[in-house]
Scaffold this motif. Structure first.
Motif, PDB file in Angstrom:
ATOM      1  N   ALA A 133      -9.028  -3.757  -1.832  1.00 15.44           N
ATOM      2  CA  ALA A 133      -8.679  -3.688  -0.426  1.00 15.44           C
ATOM      3  C   ALA A 133      -8.599  -5.726   0.137  1.00 15.44           C
ATOM      4  CB  ALA A 133      -8.809  -3.295   0.699  1.00 15.44           C
ATOM      5  N   GLU A 145      -6.042   2.565   6.456  1.00 19.15           N
ATOM      6  CA  GLU A 145      -4.969   2.677   5.230  1.00 19.15           C
ATOM      7  C   GLU A 145      -5.827   2.084   4.128  1.00 19.15           C
ATOM      8  OE1 GLU A 145      -1.909  -1.011   8.747  1.00 19.15           O
ATOM      9  OE2 GLU A 145      -3.277  -1.194   6.674  1.00 19.15           O
ATOM     10  N   VAL A 202      -4.676  -4.103  -3.493  1.00 14.52           N
ATOM     11  CA  VAL A 202      -3.562  -3.887  -2.550  1.00 14.52           C
ATOM     12  C   VAL A 202      -3.817  -5.280  -1.280  1.00 14.52           C
ATOM     13  CG1 VAL A 202      -3.058  -2.089  -0.457  1.00 14.52           C
ATOM     14  CG2 VAL A 202      -3.606  -1.502  -3.079  1.00 14.52           C
ATOM     15  N   ASP A 257      -5.926   5.587   2.520  1.00 13.06           N
ATOM     16  CA  ASP A 257      -4.658   6.012   2.307  1.00 13.06           C
ATOM     17  C   ASP A 257      -4.898   5.496   0.590  1.00 13.06           C
ATOM     18  OD1 ASP A 257      -3.955   7.691   4.496  1.00 13.06           O
ATOM     19  OD2 ASP A 257      -2.484   6.023   5.264  1.00 13.06           O
ATOM     20  N   PHE A 258      -5.248   4.060   0.868  1.00 16.42           N
ATOM     21  CA  PHE A 258      -4.810   3.323  -0.172  1.00 16.42           C
ATOM     22  C   PHE A 258      -5.709   4.185  -1.713  1.00 16.42           C
ATOM     23  CE2 PHE A 258      -7.874  -0.319  -2.218  1.00 16.42           C
ATOM     24  CZ  PHE A 258      -6.837  -0.048  -3.604  1.00 16.42           C
ATOM     25  N   THR A 306      -5.139   6.582  -5.044  1.00 17.28           N
ATOM     26  CA  THR A 306      -5.514   6.263  -6.482  1.00 17.28           C
ATOM     27  C   THR A 306      -6.435   8.026  -6.869  1.00 17.28           C
ATOM     28  OG1 THR A 306      -8.027   5.394  -5.739  1.00 17.28           O
ATOM     29  CG2 THR A 306      -5.700   4.264  -5.639  1.00 17.28           C
ATOM     30  N   ASN A 348       0.887  -1.099  -0.119  1.00 13.43           N
ATOM     31  CA  ASN A 348      -0.038   0.528  -0.376  1.00 13.43           C
ATOM     32  C   ASN A 348       0.706   0.925   0.365  1.00 13.43           C
ATOM     33  OD1 ASN A 348      -2.137   1.778   0.160  1.00 13.43           O
ATOM     34  ND2 ASN A 348      -2.626   1.218   2.256  1.00 13.43           N
ATOM     35  N   VAL A 386      -4.343  -5.239   3.233  1.00 14.57           N
ATOM     36  CA  VAL A 386      -5.072  -4.216   4.635  1.00 14.57           C
ATOM     37  C   VAL A 386      -5.328  -4.329   5.740  1.00 14.57           C
ATOM     38  CG1 VAL A 386      -7.001  -2.377   3.626  1.00 14.57           C
ATOM     39  CG2 VAL A 386      -5.324  -3.012   2.100  1.00 14.57           C
ATOM     40  N   ILE A 423       1.557   2.467  -6.348  1.00 10.04           N
ATOM     41  CA  ILE A 423       0.149   2.909  -7.113  1.00 10.04           C
ATOM     42  C   ILE A 423      -0.143   3.913  -7.771  1.00 10.04           C
ATOM     43  CG2 ILE A 423      -2.328   3.445  -6.325  1.00 10.04           C
ATOM     44  CD1 ILE A 423      -1.696   2.165  -3.533  1.00 10.04           C
ATOM     45  N   ARG A 443     -10.802  -0.564  -7.345  1.00 12.60           N
ATOM     46  CA  ARG A 443     -10.822  -0.550  -6.238  1.00 12.60           C
ATOM     47  C   ARG A 443      -9.827  -1.852  -5.040  1.00 12.60           C
ATOM     48  NH1 ARG A 443     -12.042   4.310  -7.137  1.00 12.60           N
ATOM     49  NH2 ARG A 443     -10.185   6.308  -7.557  1.00 12.60           N
TER      50      ARG A 443
END
Length: 255
Positions: free
Chosen positions: A145, A100, A92, A103-104, A108, A74, A95, A79, A143
């Motif tokens: 996780a 977190e 990612v 943040d991910f 993006t 991450n 996670v 990314i 996205r």
């Protein structure tokens, strides 16, 4: 399949299936995408593949499939560089908290909603459509996780509720190891997975996982996973090679 199609199908809860690739040769994602998978994962966490390989492998995927890249961590820099190659989705690993996950998502998105840097690249037709892509802010990007730690399971409802997280993905190997039963999908693993599935259902966030055999495909579908990645190139090659050698030894009478 367009980026928008993959995201739309996941959001609607339509059946979606993928295939996992680890080998660097672009022929691998090309040939498996031609089998009809909705998406193909290009892994960079547990492979030696660099960005040049990822770029070529994404281009090799058939138009009827979408490319999803798993980054090693991450990390907003990793990314950002993958997103410039224009995958349909990014996954990612590990996670474990809502922070977190936030943040991910931020990694993006372009400012002011996120921290992604702006530059000409494949994702914006090499600079021809920079303003349009910045305005859209990769609205069609999927996205994903990964939930594969005890902390991730503990916080999974909060992670699933983070705006911008489009899907969760259970890593069976890491999650089973995290609960003290690597490769044993017994009670501890089942309890953890049930919590992830329940959180996904509550937050209307689809949950997927990886199957490495036909039996696992059936098991995960019956268990209620929303999407399944059905196979890994390395394992399928190993199993095929072992089976071919065993067939020859049997035919020769065990010589």
């Amino acid at each position: 399949m367009s980026h928008a199609d993959l995201k739309r199908r996941l959001t609607r809860g339509d059946p979606v299936t993928g295939y996992w690739t680890s080998l660097a040769d672009p022929a691998v994602p090309e040939l498996v995408s031609q089998s009809g998978f909705d998406f193909v994962v290009v892994d960079t966490e547990h492979t030696p593949s660099g960005l040049e390989t990822v770029a070529v492998n994404l281009r090799s995927i058939d138009d009827e499939s979408a490319g999803v890249v798993r980054v090693p961590w991450n990390d907003p820099v990793r990314i950002k560089r993958v997103l410039d190659l224009d995958p349909a989705g990014v996954m990612v690993p590990m996670v474990s908290t809502a922070a977190e996950a936030v943040d991910f998502v931020a990694a993006t998105r372009y400012p002011p909603e996120g921290i992604r840097g702006i530059a000409a690249g494949r994702s914006n037709d090499y600079g021809r459509n920079v303003a349009e892509r910045v305005e859209r802010d990769d609205a069609d990007l999927v996205r994903i996780a990964q939930i594969e730690t005890e902390a991730g399971v503990e916080n999974v409802t909060d992670i699933a509720a983070v705006e911008g997280v489009d899907a969760l993905f259970v890593g069976p190997a890491d999650l089973s190891a995290a609960v003290g039963s690597f490769g044993d999908y017994g009670d501890a693993f089942e309890d953890a997975v049930t919590r992830v599935l329940d959180a996904g259902q509550r937050e209307r966030t689809p949950v997927g996982t990886l199957a490495t055999s036909a039996d696992e495909v059936e098991r995960w579908v019956e268990w209620g996973f929303d999407f399944v990645v059905c196979g890994v190139d390395i394992l399928d090659l190993v199993h095929g090679a072992d089976a071919a050698l065993a067939a020859h030894e049997t035919a020769r009478g065990g010589e």
